[in-house]
Design an enzyme around this catalytic site. Structure first.
Site, mmCIF file in Angstrom:
data_model
loop_
_atom_site.group_PDB
_atom_site.id
_atom_site.type_symbol
_atom_site.label_atom_id
_atom_site.label_comp_id
_atom_site.label_asym_id
_atom_site.label_seq_id
_atom_site.Cartn_x
_atom_site.Cartn_y
_atom_site.Cartn_z
ATOM 1 C CB ALA A 120 92.012 -3.087 6.745
ATOM 2 C CE LYS A 121 96.499 -6.528 1.053
ATOM 3 N NZ LYS A 121 96.646 -5.445 0.074
ATOM 4 N N GLY A 122 93.442 -8.533 4.700
ATOM 5 C CA GLY A 122 92.964 -9.850 5.125
ATOM 6 C C GLY A 122 93.721 -10.924 4.392
#
Ligand code: NAD
Length: 431
Positions: A120-122
């Site tokens: 994931a990444k934000g």
């Protein structure tokens, strides 16, 4: 006409040679390895897409009384091997495609070092340097509330990335805990040790970069003691990597941050530079070397180059001028696929991001395990276990590279993509 769909863009990509879009580059890398391992086309199709994407627009009250709307993202690429894991970036240049690419790279990275997470990444589109601490706290808490839909100790566990740090993680942990009624240390990693962070986490990514640089040098018959090194980026990854390489006898001849760089062929005094950065917020005020630009630094005649800032630094435009024998990627995505091929053809060894900077996510995994068990380890135990996992992954990647006569990135992807594909296949396609 609206924006092209992912599929339209992909079709168009067949004739794209060099792209500055990190997501297109990530898909090209996947396509290369899919062809190499004969990946099932249905699974290949699944792995091209992020599973979930959330875009949020949220207001933040600034110190001057006005309100500004910020845009943020959280993308989960693949959850077949466990909950999603990946950092949060505050940057004036981020966008959904950068976050998609970073999420996909996290999927492969977790699989390559064999920890039970998906990728994931934000990101939040903002310039963290222009925010006061109070504004940064309000922005972080509101962003955390907006992505509360996705994050959680069993679902998606953020960590620091560019422009964020342990304090950012403390605010996210507190915001999530306030919403959910009690303290949840395991919702983020990279927290301060005082609230459930792990010993060794701050240094972990840079320490992993050092371990990979040491092992790759050994394999190439190059003595790390006295080897010349240039490091682009002097933050959590580049600064720590420079410090640990310096402690082990490497000669750091050039470093830079976003404001500029310093070059000294006789070697820079890294502890002094770190002190300078702590006091002045940059290393460029130090008198220990001559000024050098971030792009110029990449082309210095050094043994080892550590890009540890941004994506797309080594491209078709400069890959032929890279003089380093070994490139160890501290940053995510610093080398484009076209540049990769040029470097490989010229005999430059590239230790890819998905392996070289995995020390951070390994110790994040340890932090999550410690939080879930409420039982904490000493720093030495963390470092020893991290090194064991890094070395095992390094040896597996080298074995595949030798077996198939391929570059290290493709070899790492062979392992990562195959593990994710196997998990996806074993679980089956729901319903
Ligand atoms: P950071 O914010 O701590 O440091 C970034 C550094 O890069 C700073 O010194 C900044 O001044 C410099 N920089 C920014 N723009 C630049 C430019 N145009 N030219 C030269 N230098 C520039 O961020 P970080 O955590 O060190 O992350 C750096 C890279 O490493 C990113 O690609 C990130 O995704 C990756 N990474 C970070 C971690 C982690 O644990 N923090 C783990 C794996 C990968």
């Amino acid at each position: 006409m609206g924006a092209p769909t992912l599929l339209e863009r992909e079709t168009h990509m067949a004739d794209v040679r060099e792209s500055s879009n990190p997501y297109e580059n990530a898909i090209q890398q996947l396509d290369t390895v899919a062809a190499h391992i004969g990946l099932d086309p249905d699974i290949h199709e699944v792995l091209k897409y992020p599973q979930r994407e959330l875009t949020v627009h949220f207001p933040v009250k600034l110190d001057n009384g006005s309100t500004r709307v910020y845009t943020g993202y959280r993308v989960q690429h693949n959850l077949s091997r466990g909950p999603a894991k990946g950092g949060i970036r505050y940057s004036p240049r981020t966008d959904i495609d950068e976050v998609r690419a970073l999420a996909m790279w996290m999927t492969w990275k977790c699989a390559i070092v064999n920890i039970p997470f998906g990728g994931a990444k934000g990101g939040v589109l903002c310039d963290p340097r222009t925010l006061s601490p109070a504004e940064s706290e309000r922005l972080t808490r509101r962003y955390a509330s907006e992505i509360d839909l996705l994050i959680g100790p069993n679902t998606d566990i953020p960590a620091p990335d560019m422009g964020t740090n342990a304090q950012t993680m403390a605010w996210i942990m507190d915001t999530y805990s306030m919403h959910h009624g009690h303290t949840y240390p395991a919702v983020v990693t990279g927290k301060p040790v005082a609230i459930g962070g792990s010993e060794g986490r701050v240094d972990a990514t840079g320490r992993g970069v050092y371990i990979v640089a040491r092992e790759a040098s050994k394999r190439m018959g190059m003595d790390l003691k006295g080897a010349t090194v240039a490091v682009q980026g002097f933050g959590n990854v580049g600064g720590v990597a420079a410090r640990i390489l310096h402690e082990h006898g490497a000669k750091i001849v050039a470093v830079c941050d976003a404001f500029g760089g310093l070059h000294n062929p006789d070697g820079l005094n890294i502890p002094e530079l770190m002190e300078c950065q702590r006091n002045d917020g940059t290393l460029t005020t130090h008198a220990g070397g001559d000024p050098i630009g971030a792009m110029e630094l990449l082309e210095l005649p050094v043994d080892i180059l550590v890009p540890a800032a941004l994506e797309n630094q080594i491209t078709a435009a400069n890959a032929r001028r890279i003089q380093a024998k070994l490139v160890v990627e501290g940053a995510n995505g610093p080398t484009t696929p076209v540049a990769d091929r040029i470097l490989h053809d010229r005999g430059v060894v590239v230790m890819p991001d998905v392996l070289a900077n995995a020390g951070g996510v390994i110790v994040s995994y340890f932090e999550w395990v410690q939080d879930l068990q409420s039982y904490f380890w000493a720093e030495n135990e963390v470092n020893v276990r991290m090194e064991q996992m890094m070395l095992r992954a390094y040896q597996e990647v080298v074995a595949i590279a030798d077996r198939d006569n391929i570059d290290m990135r493709t070899a790492a992807y062979v392992i990562g993509v195959q593990r994710v594909a196997d998990a996806t296949k074993l679980r089956g396609i729901y319903p």
